[in-house]
Design an enzyme around this catalytic site. Structure first.
Site, PDB file in Angstrom:
ATOM      1  N   PRO A   1     -38.747 -38.018 -22.065  1.00  0.00           N
ATOM      2  CA  PRO A   1     -38.105 -39.021 -22.923  1.00  0.00           C
ATOM      3  C   PRO A   1     -37.458 -40.175 -22.156  1.00  0.00           C
ATOM      4  O   PRO A   1     -36.951 -41.112 -22.750  1.00  0.00           O
ATOM      5  CB  PRO A   1     -37.054 -38.217 -23.688  1.00  0.00           C
ATOM      6  CG  PRO A   1     -36.850 -36.979 -22.907  1.00  0.00           C
ATOM      7  CD  PRO A   1     -38.115 -36.704 -22.186  1.00  0.00           C
TER       8      PRO A   1
ATOM      9  N   TYR B   1     -29.233 -46.053 -18.078  1.00  0.00           N
ATOM     10  CA  TYR B   1     -29.799 -44.914 -17.330  1.00  0.00           C
ATOM     11  C   TYR B   1     -29.063 -44.830 -15.998  1.00  0.00           C
ATOM     12  O   TYR B   1     -29.048 -45.795 -15.234  1.00  0.00           O
ATOM     13  CB  TYR B   1     -31.286 -45.134 -17.057  1.00  0.00           C
ATOM     14  CG  TYR B   1     -32.167 -45.218 -18.282  1.00  0.00           C
ATOM     15  CD1 TYR B   1     -32.359 -46.433 -18.944  1.00  0.00           C
ATOM     16  CD2 TYR B   1     -32.800 -44.084 -18.791  1.00  0.00           C
ATOM     17  CE1 TYR B   1     -33.169 -46.513 -20.075  1.00  0.00           C
ATOM     18  CE2 TYR B   1     -33.614 -44.165 -19.909  1.00  0.00           C
ATOM     19  CZ  TYR B   1     -33.792 -45.372 -20.546  1.00  0.00           C
ATOM     20  OH  TYR B   1     -34.593 -45.447 -21.666  1.00  0.00           O
TER      21      TYR B   1
ATOM     22  N   LYS C   1     -40.548 -43.214 -25.054  1.00  0.00           N
ATOM     23  CA  LYS C   1     -41.926 -43.527 -25.425  1.00  0.00           C
ATOM     24  C   LYS C   1     -42.570 -42.547 -26.393  1.00  0.00           C
ATOM     25  O   LYS C   1     -43.569 -42.882 -27.039  1.00  0.00           O
ATOM     26  CB  LYS C   1     -42.798 -43.582 -24.157  1.00  0.00           C
ATOM     27  CG  LYS C   1     -42.414 -44.715 -23.228  1.00  0.00           C
ATOM     28  CD  LYS C   1     -42.562 -46.052 -23.911  1.00  0.00           C
ATOM     29  CE  LYS C   1     -42.076 -47.195 -23.052  1.00  0.00           C
ATOM     30  NZ  LYS C   1     -41.842 -48.412 -23.855  1.00  0.00           N
TER      31      LYS C   1
ATOM     32  N   HIS D   1     -32.070 -54.539 -28.986  1.00  0.00           N
ATOM     33  CA  HIS D   1     -31.565 -54.485 -27.610  1.00  0.00           C
ATOM     34  C   HIS D   1     -32.372 -55.458 -26.776  1.00  0.00           C
ATOM     35  O   HIS D   1     -33.589 -55.337 -26.683  1.00  0.00           O
ATOM     36  CB  HIS D   1     -31.723 -53.068 -27.024  1.00  0.00           C
ATOM     37  CG  HIS D   1     -30.710 -52.097 -27.532  1.00  0.00           C
ATOM     38  ND1 HIS D   1     -30.453 -50.911 -26.905  1.00  0.00           N
ATOM     39  CD2 HIS D   1     -29.896 -52.128 -28.608  1.00  0.00           C
ATOM     40  CE1 HIS D   1     -29.502 -50.249 -27.560  1.00  0.00           C
ATOM     41  NE2 HIS D   1     -29.155 -50.970 -28.605  1.00  0.00           N
TER      42      HIS D   1
ATOM     43  N   TYR E   1     -41.053 -51.238 -20.666  1.00  0.00           N
ATOM     44  CA  TYR E   1     -40.033 -50.683 -21.563  1.00  0.00           C
ATOM     45  C   TYR E   1     -40.218 -51.194 -22.997  1.00  0.00           C
ATOM     46  O   TYR E   1     -40.064 -50.444 -23.955  1.00  0.00           O
ATOM     47  CB  TYR E   1     -38.622 -51.032 -21.060  1.00  0.00           C
ATOM     48  CG  TYR E   1     -37.565 -50.110 -21.633  1.00  0.00           C
ATOM     49  CD1 TYR E   1     -36.882 -50.432 -22.806  1.00  0.00           C
ATOM     50  CD2 TYR E   1     -37.291 -48.887 -21.036  1.00  0.00           C
ATOM     51  CE1 TYR E   1     -35.944 -49.571 -23.353  1.00  0.00           C
ATOM     52  CE2 TYR E   1     -36.347 -48.024 -21.577  1.00  0.00           C
ATOM     53  CZ  TYR E   1     -35.684 -48.365 -22.730  1.00  0.00           C
ATOM     54  OH  TYR E   1     -34.756 -47.503 -23.280  1.00  0.00           O
TER      55      TYR E   1
HETATM   56  P1  FAS Z   1     -43.624 -33.936 -34.226  1.00  0.00           P
HETATM   57  O1  FAS Z   1     -43.498 -32.718 -33.352  1.00  0.00           O
HETATM   58  O2  FAS Z   1     -42.439 -34.802 -34.462  1.00  0.00           O
HETATM   59  O3  FAS Z   1     -44.139 -33.487 -35.676  1.00  0.00           O
HETATM   60  C1  FAS Z   1     -45.143 -32.485 -35.810  1.00  0.00           C
HETATM   61  C2  FAS Z   1     -45.005 -31.866 -37.185  1.00  0.00           C
HETATM   62  O4  FAS Z   1     -46.049 -30.893 -37.345  1.00  0.00           O
HETATM   63  C3  FAS Z   1     -43.681 -31.114 -37.340  1.00  0.00           C
HETATM   64  O5  FAS Z   1     -43.043 -31.478 -38.544  1.00  0.00           O
HETATM   65  C4  FAS Z   1     -44.095 -29.635 -37.345  1.00  0.00           C
HETATM   66  O6  FAS Z   1     -43.257 -28.854 -38.170  1.00  0.00           O
HETATM   67  C5  FAS Z   1     -45.495 -29.716 -37.904  1.00  0.00           C
HETATM   68  N1  FAS Z   1     -46.329 -28.566 -37.525  1.00  0.00           N
HETATM   69  C6  FAS Z   1     -46.330 -27.891 -36.355  1.00  0.00           C
HETATM   70  N2  FAS Z   1     -47.248 -26.890 -36.404  1.00  0.00           N
HETATM   71  C7  FAS Z   1     -47.846 -26.954 -37.639  1.00  0.00           C
HETATM   72  C8  FAS Z   1     -48.856 -26.209 -38.281  1.00  0.00           C
HETATM   73  N3  FAS Z   1     -49.441 -25.170 -37.669  1.00  0.00           N
HETATM   74  N4  FAS Z   1     -49.214 -26.553 -39.538  1.00  0.00           N
HETATM   75  C9  FAS Z   1     -48.616 -27.615 -40.165  1.00  0.00           C
HETATM   76  N5  FAS Z   1     -47.646 -28.368 -39.607  1.00  0.00           N
HETATM   77  C10 FAS Z   1     -47.263 -28.030 -38.352  1.00  0.00           C
HETATM   78  N6  FAS Z   1     -39.136 -39.168 -27.856  1.00  0.00           N
HETATM   79  C11 FAS Z   1     -38.505 -40.308 -27.500  1.00  0.00           C
HETATM   80  O7  FAS Z   1     -39.137 -41.364 -27.500  1.00  0.00           O
HETATM   81  N7  FAS Z   1     -37.175 -40.293 -27.155  1.00  0.00           N
HETATM   82  C12 FAS Z   1     -36.429 -39.137 -27.183  1.00  0.00           C
HETATM   83  O8  FAS Z   1     -35.248 -39.137 -26.870  1.00  0.00           O
HETATM   84  C13 FAS Z   1     -37.044 -37.935 -27.554  1.00  0.00           C
HETATM   85  N8  FAS Z   1     -36.314 -36.763 -27.634  1.00  0.00           N
HETATM   86  C14 FAS Z   1     -36.960 -35.603 -28.002  1.00  0.00           C
HETATM   87  C15 FAS Z   1     -36.242 -34.391 -28.095  1.00  0.00           C
HETATM   88  C16 FAS Z   1     -36.901 -33.200 -28.475  1.00  0.00           C
HETATM   89  C17 FAS Z   1     -36.122 -31.902 -28.566  1.00  0.00           C
HETATM   90  C18 FAS Z   1     -38.290 -33.211 -28.737  1.00  0.00           C
HETATM   91  C19 FAS Z   1     -39.022 -31.930 -29.097  1.00  0.00           C
HETATM   92  C20 FAS Z   1     -39.003 -34.408 -28.652  1.00  0.00           C
HETATM   93  C21 FAS Z   1     -38.333 -35.612 -28.299  1.00  0.00           C
HETATM   94  N9  FAS Z   1     -39.014 -36.845 -28.235  1.00  0.00           N
HETATM   95  C22 FAS Z   1     -38.413 -38.000 -27.885  1.00  0.00           C
HETATM   96  C23 FAS Z   1     -40.404 -36.907 -28.547  1.00  0.00           C
HETATM   97  C24 FAS Z   1     -40.546 -36.934 -30.053  1.00  0.00           C
HETATM   98  O9  FAS Z   1     -39.805 -37.994 -30.563  1.00  0.00           O
HETATM   99  C25 FAS Z   1     -42.016 -36.990 -30.364  1.00  0.00           C
HETATM  100  O10 FAS Z   1     -42.681 -37.931 -29.542  1.00  0.00           O
HETATM  101  C26 FAS Z   1     -42.302 -37.310 -31.814  1.00  0.00           C
HETATM  102  O11 FAS Z   1     -41.609 -36.406 -32.615  1.00  0.00           O
HETATM  103  C27 FAS Z   1     -43.801 -37.217 -31.985  1.00  0.00           C
HETATM  104  O12 FAS Z   1     -44.070 -37.201 -33.340  1.00  0.00           O
HETATM  105  P2  FAS Z   1     -45.270 -36.291 -33.914  1.00  0.00           P
HETATM  106  O13 FAS Z   1     -46.469 -36.489 -33.069  1.00  0.00           O
HETATM  107  O14 FAS Z   1     -45.305 -36.561 -35.360  1.00  0.00           O
HETATM  108  O15 FAS Z   1     -44.836 -34.784 -33.610  1.00  0.00           O
HETATM  109  C1  PHB Z   2     -32.118 -42.030 -27.538  1.00  0.00           C
HETATM  110  O1  PHB Z   2     -31.451 -42.950 -28.039  1.00  0.00           O
HETATM  111  O2  PHB Z   2     -32.182 -40.864 -28.029  1.00  0.00           O
HETATM  112  C2  PHB Z   2     -32.904 -42.317 -26.279  1.00  0.00           C
HETATM  113  C3  PHB Z   2     -32.862 -43.582 -25.719  1.00  0.00           C
HETATM  114  C4  PHB Z   2     -33.615 -43.837 -24.571  1.00  0.00           C
HETATM  115  C5  PHB Z   2     -34.363 -42.821 -24.010  1.00  0.00           C
HETATM  116  C6  PHB Z   2     -34.401 -41.538 -24.586  1.00  0.00           C
HETATM  117  C7  PHB Z   2     -33.661 -41.290 -25.725  1.00  0.00           C
HETATM  118  O3  PHB Z   2     -35.101 -43.055 -22.887  1.00  0.00           O
END
Ligand code: FAS
Ligand code: PHB
Length: 392
Positions: free
Chosen positions: A296, A204, A300, A75, A387
């Protein structure tokens, strides 16, 4: 109880944990990943979708970018919309050619899982009762139950990559940690559908009815979000209700062209800004959502996880290779410097694009800010360079 040992115990097999594991594999540093959920559960998560160039470069470096290079969609800009207008923000044009890449976090995690499968180091899934011990000493260890058998893993370092709800951060004594938190008064209702994306770049929209976002996973799979009440329930939303509300928040030239279809997934995510400081507690290091959460809006969260892992892997290499204990504290300082700058941008873009109150003054000030930043070279450059991601 059976006892084994490794150099680094990694808690969590999400993007941060798996990325760190594969990087340490390449550095020849022994490690064990301990994950609470099943691999199927981890791979079923639908989350982020936009990768910064530093994240793409990291995945290339560890050999996990094969599919990304084939299927990822560069993009060259993002779009801001308000008052039925669309303002393009050139990314490459304002950053000397930098872009972001549309490629789902689900796919990133799959690629990391495939890479890890070839590793001689173990990944333990469905580990129960994970607990961290003696990380304030030179001989930390982790206890966990695997298929009903209690295991002890002795290690030199513990990497807490277990997300916001994990066990690592809460294992630190409250007196040793400072947290900063802002909970936003709304959530995001997200939908994934196999329909062509309405916008070729992330859009956005700040609409009087609330925020909306148009993104993609491929040219045939779209990801949309609308701002909703934080305690709303996904059951309250039929697909048709979602499409109708999304269209009402987008400029006419976009809503007139949206292709709708059945949802593959619908979910509501709360929005918060959260940071824990420092990121080092003796032999325990925190990374990713275990250490910080960003709204989100700036795309980031996933990218910050990779940013932390970049710095952490350098610190672990210095510690295990040269016994450089100070490198562990330097990790916290270097990672947090980039985390706070990213937190600022995510907070800024959330404020700029969301409706926080019914106060007409607030809305008009935001529209003035949008008018300013999108017609000022300095404003466009500020948005673009944040960004695409601050330099590591
Ligand atoms: P994660 O939470 O992905 O991974 C942590 C891992 O640790 C999981 O697999 C979990 O099962 C495990 N765990 C937890 N407790 C444990 C324990 N006690 N023992 C062992 N393992 C354990 N970011 C964006 O940039 N754009 C988005 O649109 C976006 N949407 C999101 C939507 C949702 C619903 C959520 C919750 C997050 C979103 N995020 C988004 C943020 C997301 O992408 C995180 O930044 C990313 O998953 C971070 O990765 P980790 O730090 O690996 O954490
Ligand atoms: C997505 O593609 O899920 C997305 C893109 C931009 C954002 C958040 C989520 O700021």
């Amino acid at each position: 109880m059976t006892t084994t040992s490794t150099q680094v115990a990694i808690i969590g097999a999400g993007p941060a944990g798996l990325a760190l594991a594969s990087k340490l594999d390449r550095l020849g540093i022994d490690n064990v990943v301990i994950e609470r959920r099943s691999q199927e559960y981890v791979l079923a998560r639908i989350r982020a979708g936009i990768l910064e160039q530093t994240t793409v470069d990291f995945l290339k470096d560890i050999g996990a970018a094969g599919r990304l290079e084939q299927e990822g969609i560069p993009h060259h800009g993002v779009r801001l919309a308000y008052n039925n207008r669309i303002i393009p923000v050139g990314l490459g044009a304002n950053t000397g050619g930098k872009v972001v890449t549309a490629y789902g976090q689900t796919e990133v995690t799959k690629d990391l899982c495939d890479l890890r499968a070839a590793s001689p180091n173990p990944t333990v899934y469905e580990a129960e009762n994970v607990s961290l011990h003696d990380f304030d000493s030179a001989r930390p260890y982790v206890l966990y139950d695997e298929q009903g058998v209690t295991k002890r893993l002795n290690c030199q370092l513990i990497a807490g990559c277990d997300g916001y709800h994990g066990v690592s951060r809460v294992s630190v004594p409250e007196s040793a940690i400072t947290t900063y938190e802002k909970v936003y008064p709304f959530g995001w209702l997200g939908m994934l559908a196999d329909v062509p994306p309405v916008s070729p770049e992330v859009l956005y929209a700040n609409a009087r009815r609330g925020f909306a976002l148009c993104s993609m996973r491929s040219w045939t799979r779209s990801r949309y979000y609308i701002q909703c009440d934080p305690d709303d329930k996904v059951e309250n939303w039929t697909d048709d209700m979602f499409w109708d509300e999304l269209k009402r928040r987008l400029p006419d030239e976009v809503s007139d062209n949206i292709q709708t279809g059945p949802s593959l997934e619908k979910s509501i995510a709360p929005l918060r800004s959260f940071i824990a400081e420092p990121l080092r507690f003796g032999r325990l290091l925190l990374a990713g959502d275990a250490a910080h959460v960003v709204p989100p809006t700036g795309a980031k969260g996933l990218n910050l996880a990779f940013s932390d892992v970049h710095y952490m892997s350098e610190a672990i290499a210095a510690f295990t290779g040269d016994g450089d204990e100070d490198a562990l504290s330097r990790y916290s300082e270097r990672a947090l410097a980039r985390v706070w700058k990213t937190q600022r941008f995510s907070w800024y873009l959330t404020n700029l694009t969301h409706r926080f109150s019914d106060d007409p003054f607030d809305q008009r000030v935001k529209e003035a800010e949008l008018a300013y930043v999108t017609t000022s070279q300095a404003g466009l450059q500020m948005i673009a360079e944040n960004y695409v991601g601050m330099p590591l």
